[in-house]
Structure formats: C-alpha cells, structure tokens
Design a protein around this motif. Structure first.
Motif, PDB file in Angstrom:
ATOM      1  N   SER A 189       1.069  -0.930  -0.094  1.00  0.00           N
ATOM      2  CA  SER A 189      -0.101   0.149  -0.534  1.00  0.00           C
ATOM      3  C   SER A 189       0.535   1.785  -0.161  1.00  0.00           C
ATOM      4  CB  SER A 189      -1.523  -0.207   1.020  1.00  0.00           C
ATOM      5  OG  SER A 189      -0.366   0.019   2.841  1.00  0.00           O
ATOM      6  N   PRO A 190       1.949   1.346   0.634  1.00  0.00           N
ATOM      7  CA  PRO A 190       2.579   3.191   0.221  1.00  0.00           C
ATOM      8  C   PRO A 190       3.286   2.963  -0.580  1.00  0.00           C
ATOM      9  CG  PRO A 190       3.804   1.366   2.705  1.00  0.00           C
ATOM     10  CD  PRO A 190       2.760   0.234   1.412  1.00  0.00           C
ATOM     11  N   LEU A 191       3.647   1.615  -1.289  1.00  0.00           N
ATOM     12  CA  LEU A 191       3.970   2.143  -3.006  1.00  0.00           C
ATOM     13  C   LEU A 191       3.210   3.299  -3.516  1.00  0.00           C
ATOM     14  CD1 LEU A 191       5.954  -1.629  -3.191  1.00  0.00           C
ATOM     15  CD2 LEU A 191       6.914   0.745  -2.674  1.00  0.00           C
ATOM     16  N   GLU A 192       3.383   3.780  -4.824  1.00  0.00           N
ATOM     17  CA  GLU A 192       2.734   4.293  -5.828  1.00  0.00           C
ATOM     18  C   GLU A 192       2.692   3.530  -7.129  1.00  0.00           C
ATOM     19  OE1 GLU A 192       4.682   8.374  -6.746  1.00  0.00           O
ATOM     20  OE2 GLU A 192       3.969   9.763  -4.573  1.00  0.00           O
ATOM     21  N   LYS A 193       3.452   2.520  -7.138  1.00  0.00           N
ATOM     22  CA  LYS A 193       3.844   1.692  -7.942  1.00  0.00           C
ATOM     23  C   LYS A 193       4.616  -0.060  -7.871  1.00  0.00           C
ATOM     24  CE  LYS A 193       7.783   3.187 -10.634  1.00  0.00           C
ATOM     25  NZ  LYS A 193       8.628   3.557 -12.292  1.00  0.00           N
ATOM     26  N   SER A 194       4.579  -0.470  -8.296  1.00  0.00           N
ATOM     27  CA  SER A 194       4.673  -1.947  -8.249  1.00  0.00           C
ATOM     28  C   SER A 194       6.521  -1.720  -8.516  1.00  0.00           C
ATOM     29  CB  SER A 194       3.874  -3.412  -9.150  1.00  0.00           C
ATOM     30  OG  SER A 194       4.242  -2.694 -10.747  1.00  0.00           O
ATOM     31  N   LEU A 195       7.321  -2.432  -8.382  1.00  0.00           N
ATOM     32  CA  LEU A 195       8.576  -3.170  -8.006  1.00  0.00           C
ATOM     33  C   LEU A 195       8.726  -4.161  -8.788  1.00  0.00           C
ATOM     34  CD1 LEU A 195       9.556  -0.377  -5.359  1.00  0.00           C
ATOM     35  CD2 LEU A 195       9.630  -0.009  -7.313  1.00  0.00           C
ATOM     36  N   GLN A 196      10.380  -3.401  -9.599  1.00  0.00           N
ATOM     37  CA  GLN A 196      10.296  -5.351  -9.632  1.00  0.00           C
ATOM     38  C   GLN A 196      11.978  -5.394  -8.455  1.00  0.00           C
ATOM     39  OE1 GLN A 196      12.260  -5.474 -13.609  1.00  0.00           O
ATOM     40  NE2 GLN A 196      12.662  -7.422 -13.596  1.00  0.00           N
ATOM     41  N   CYS A 197      11.869  -6.525  -7.900  1.00  0.00           N
ATOM     42  CA  CYS A 197      12.807  -7.552  -7.373  1.00  0.00           C
ATOM     43  C   CYS A 197      14.040  -8.055  -8.277  1.00  0.00           C
ATOM     44  CB  CYS A 197      12.386  -8.624  -6.539  1.00  0.00           C
ATOM     45  SG  CYS A 197      13.837  -9.484  -6.061  1.00  0.00           S
ATOM     46  N   ALA A 198      15.690  -7.446  -7.692  1.00  0.00           N
ATOM     47  CA  ALA A 198      16.589  -7.207  -7.891  1.00  0.00           C
ATOM     48  C   ALA A 198      17.681  -8.022  -7.510  1.00  0.00           C
ATOM     49  CB  ALA A 198      17.323  -6.050  -8.575  1.00  0.00           C
ATOM     50  N   ASN A 199      16.978  -8.939  -6.486  1.00  0.00           N
ATOM     51  CA  ASN A 199      18.517  -9.745  -5.938  1.00  0.00           C
ATOM     52  C   ASN A 199      17.107 -11.524  -5.948  1.00  0.00           C
ATOM     53  OD1 ASN A 199      20.133 -11.316  -4.458  1.00  0.00           O
ATOM     54  ND2 ASN A 199      19.083 -10.935  -2.386  1.00  0.00           N
ATOM     55  N   TYR A 200      18.402 -12.304  -6.929  1.00  0.00           N
ATOM     56  CA  TYR A 200      17.306 -13.225  -7.452  1.00  0.00           C
ATOM     57  C   TYR A 200      19.124 -14.049  -6.976  1.00  0.00           C
ATOM     58  CZ  TYR A 200      14.121 -11.080 -10.117  1.00  0.00           C
ATOM     59  OH  TYR A 200      13.071 -10.560 -10.842  1.00  0.00           O
ATOM     60  N   TYR A 201      18.210 -15.799  -6.126  1.00  0.00           N
ATOM     61  CA  TYR A 201      19.150 -16.730  -6.043  1.00  0.00           C
ATOM     62  C   TYR A 201      18.392 -17.952  -6.905  1.00  0.00           C
ATOM     63  CZ  TYR A 201      16.256 -16.894  -1.803  1.00  0.00           C
ATOM     64  OH  TYR A 201      15.198 -16.503  -1.221  1.00  0.00           O
ATOM     65  N   THR A 202      19.220 -19.313  -6.361  1.00  0.00           N
ATOM     66  CA  THR A 202      18.261 -20.512  -6.171  1.00  0.00           C
ATOM     67  C   THR A 202      18.778 -22.004  -5.028  1.00  0.00           C
ATOM     68  OG1 THR A 202      20.725 -20.933  -7.502  1.00  0.00           O
ATOM     69  CG2 THR A 202      19.147 -20.191  -8.769  1.00  0.00           C
ATOM     70  N   GLU A 203      18.254 -22.273  -4.926  1.00  0.00           N
ATOM     71  CA  GLU A 203      17.965 -23.143  -3.977  1.00  0.00           C
ATOM     72  C   GLU A 203      17.722 -24.351  -4.537  1.00  0.00           C
ATOM     73  OE1 GLU A 203      16.070 -21.838  -0.320  1.00  0.00           O
ATOM     74  OE2 GLU A 203      17.267 -20.071  -0.033  1.00  0.00           O
ATOM     75  N   GLY A 204      18.940 -24.953  -5.099  1.00  0.00           N
ATOM     76  CA  GLY A 204      18.452 -26.399  -5.859  1.00  0.00           C
ATOM     77  C   GLY A 204      17.702 -26.478  -6.574  1.00  0.00           C
ATOM     78  N   GLU A 205      16.444 -27.394  -6.356  1.00  0.00           N
ATOM     79  CA  GLU A 205      15.432 -26.656  -7.863  1.00  0.00           C
ATOM     80  C   GLU A 205      14.691 -25.886  -7.619  1.00  0.00           C
ATOM     81  OE1 GLU A 205      12.928 -30.034  -8.281  1.00  0.00           O
ATOM     82  OE2 GLU A 205      14.435 -31.961  -8.840  1.00  0.00           O
ATOM     83  N   LEU A 206      14.526 -24.679  -6.650  1.00  0.00           N
ATOM     84  CA  LEU A 206      14.035 -23.646  -6.024  1.00  0.00           C
ATOM     85  C   LEU A 206      14.463 -22.535  -6.951  1.00  0.00           C
ATOM     86  CD1 LEU A 206      12.553 -24.104  -2.236  1.00  0.00           C
ATOM     87  CD2 LEU A 206      11.385 -24.215  -4.556  1.00  0.00           C
TER      88      LEU A 206
END
Length: 417
Positions: A155-172
C-alpha cells in the motif's frame, strides 16, 4: 367513526410502503471492472433507473462465497489473478430484502499463456520483519533458460517494483527484497507476480498476508555453571518487540542423549540470573537447567518463533543458533578400554568358574576304588609281558634264518666263478 377511518388510512399507507419496499427493482447499470497495481480489482456500477422514490437502494455483491451488502456503488478486493474472477451484483430496496433485482456479473480476463508454463509452489516468507523471501519452481512447459522477473506491491508504494536479488536453492528459484516493518505498518497484504522478461510464460500471482514472520536465529551470549545449575543466556533477534518471541532451548550432554528441550520463560528476572554474568539485565533472555554435572560436556543451541500474541502462529521456527559448549568431555580411550575389557573379563571369569566347579566336584565327590579292576589290570600286565617275550624270541630266530640263507647264496655264487 372518524378514528376508525384514520386507522384504516394508516394501515393502507403502511401496506403501500411495504409493497413499494419489497418491489422488484431493476438491475444495476454501467457495470465496469479494472485492475490496478498487481492484484487490486475495482468493480463499479451505477444505480438502476426507474426505481420507486420510496425504495432505498442497497447492493448485494457476491465474490464466490463472500457476500457483502452495502450502500456503495463499488467494491475493491485484492485477489490473486491466477484464474477468472467474477463478481455478481443485485440491487434491493432493503438490507434483508427477499425480492432483489436480477444479478449482473462482471469477470476479469484470465492470464494469457499456457497454464503449465506458469511457476508452481510460489510462496513468500517475511523474514525477521525486514526482508521478504519468495521462492518458486519452474513450470512443466517453461522454456529452458527462462529469465524470471518478480514484481511486488504494497500500500505505501505508488507503483509496483521489480525484485533485483535473485538466487537458487537446489531446484527452487527465489528472489528477496527489503520489507521493513515500519514501511508496511498500514498494510496487511503484499501482492506478488512472477513472470519472465520475454513474456513467454503465463504470469503467476500471490497474495501474502503480513501476519506471520520467521525470525532470525538468536545468539547465545553466555553459558555458566552456578552451583548445580547451568545458565544459558542469549540475545533476541532484532526488530521484534518485547514478549513477541518464544524460544526453544536444546541441551545435549556428552553421553550422548537429549537432555532437555523446552520452551523458555519470557524474560529472566535479576534474581534468576547469576551475578557474575557479564551484561546482567532484566531484559536478557535466559534458561536455567538444574541438577547438572560439571564433569559432563553440555552442548547448547536456541531457536525462536513469533508469539501468537503478536503474529499468527504458523510454527515458523528460526534456524538453530550456533552451538556453544561448557563442561569437560570425558576421555574416549577410557570408554574404549572399558568396552573391550568387559567381554574379556566375562570370558576369563566363566573359564575360571568352570575349572573351579570341576575341581570342587572332585573334592566333594571323590572316585571310589574298584578292587576287581585293580587285579584285572595286574594279570593283564603279566600276560602282556609273557606274550611279548615269546614274540621277541620268534622274531630273532626268523632274522637269523634269513641271514644264514643269504650267506649260503653268496657262497654258491663264488664257487661257480
């Protein structure tokens, strides 16, 4: 007579009012739908036309099994848009009307793309009131090497943001982003969408409620023996208010076996904490184990979860804290020698016992002499000696005769020459 006439008029007016209130009103008009942010759906409509002036319009809206009756001409909901979402609206002249208008329905458009290309097992966990961790599995028909993109909004955000910190955990596959408690104090949900940068997979949506949290692991600050008790002291994870966490302490000894595993008390009082511990304070978390042995090595670790008085209890325990030990570890050589010596000692003891029992039997029950056997052995020995002498004499004679015959043969050979 006049009073009776007035009463009849009043009853007729009331009947007419009730009839008009229960009249069948027309359906709503100008029904529209729009989607804002990621998963916020706005339904809007206009009042029906040609409604009786005595009818006070109410609107009964159904979203699945969720029913809302209101005077408002709109409805706003946060719904994961993974499928077609429909809202039905009826107009009526009272809250408990039994004669509403016909229903008008308006639905969202389902996401584009093959449903089996969308990610699966999408879930997000609020970690330590400061970070949101989201993980998912690739869809069955997702192209290999897909570059995923996660978008979020609250709710406090004016628009949606994109996540930048991607990672992998096995198959996930996962992505994490900062989400401090102070920034979402007025929000109860966070909207998530996972798609790919090329737009080849079907988007997947998630609504995460900020009523559960997984804390960071505590840190053990001190271990101490006091008389016959063991004191464990640790620091709480940051960002949590007092009494919003419960703890579990696990203590194992060097035998090894589980010694105790219990939920700790809230906070240590000054009287419960040993005076010589550094940083002694009534705000310290501690746990006391009584009747311990100082000559035993104790290993301690602690974990935490959010209290049900502050958050929804989903049993989201933190990781265990790093282990700390106190006491003395017994020499393993002593136990090895003891284990090896036990079967040897048992074998020797059994052998000695058998020999002792045999000797004891001879002493208690000595053999009884047999005179007949003694005389029999004597005569048997004499017969054996006589027979031996006769055999020896015959044998010597045979040897002599054989020698003489050999000599005779040799003499015959010489004469012939």
């Amino acid at each position: 007579m006049e009073g009776l006439a007035i009463l009849c008029l009043l009853l007729a007016a009331a009947a007419l009012t009730e009839i008009s209130a229960e009249a069948h009103p027309p359906p709503v008009t100008n029904f529209s739908i729009s989607v804002k942010n990621l998963c916020t759906i706005y339904w809007q409509w206009s009042p029906p036309e040609g409604v009786n002036a005595t009818c006070k319009l109410w609107y009964d809206s159904h979203l699945g099994e969720d029913e809302v009756i209101s005077l408002k001409t709109f409805r706003v909901e946060e719904v994961a848009l993974n499928e077609r979402i429909c809202l039905q609206v009826r107009s009526q002249c009272s809250v408990s009307s039994t004669n509403p208008s016909d229903a008008v329905e308006m639905c969202t458009v389902p996401p584009e793309g093959d449903p089996e290309s969308a990610v699966t097992r999408l879930q997000c966990i609020w970690y330590n009131l400061c970070q949101m961790n989201c993980t998912w599995l690739p869809g069955k028909k997702a192209p290999p090497g897909t570059n995923y993109a996660l978008y979020y909004w609250y709710s406090p955000l004016e628009k949606s943001l994109q996540c930048a910190n991607y990672y992998t955990e096995g198959e996930l596959i996962g992505c994490s982003f900062d989400l401090l408690k102070g920034k979402v104090s007025g929000s109860e949900k966070i909207q998530i969408m996972v798609t790919d940068t090329a737009g080849t997979i079907r988007p997947s949506y998630n609504i995460t409620f900020l009523n559960s949290v997984k804390p960071e692991h505590p840190v053990i600050t001190a271990l101490s023996f006091q008389n016959d008790s063991l004191y464990v002291e640790w620091e709480s994870p940051e960002n949590f208010e007092s009494n919003c966490l419960v703890y579990q302490v696990e203590i194992t000894d060097s035998k090894p076996e589980l010694y105790k595993a219990e939920e700790s008390k809230n906070k240590c009082h000054i009287s419960q904490t040993p005076q010589d511990l550094p940083g002694n304070s009534k705000d310290k978390n501690c746990f006391v184990i009584s009747d311990v042995d100082r000559d035993t090595l104790y290993t301690v670790r602690v974990r935490a979860k959010a209290s049900k008085y502050c958050f929804e209890d989903k049993n989201l325990w933190s990781a265990w804290s790093p282990e700390k030990s106190i006491g003395q570890k017994p020499d393993p050589t002593f136990y090895t020698i003891t284990l090896l010596s036990i079967p040897v000692a048992i074998s020797i003891s059994t052998l000695l016992l058998l020999l002792y029992l045999k000797r004891l039997k001879i002493i208690i029950f000595p053999p009884i002499p047999d005179p007949g056997k003694i005389f029999k052995e004597m005569f048997s020995d004499q017969n054996d000696d006589t027979l031996h002498w006769k055999k020896c004499d015959i044998y010597e004679k045979q040897i002599k005769e054989e020698i003489d015959s050999v000599v005779l043969v040799e003499n015959l050979k010489k004469t012939s020459q």
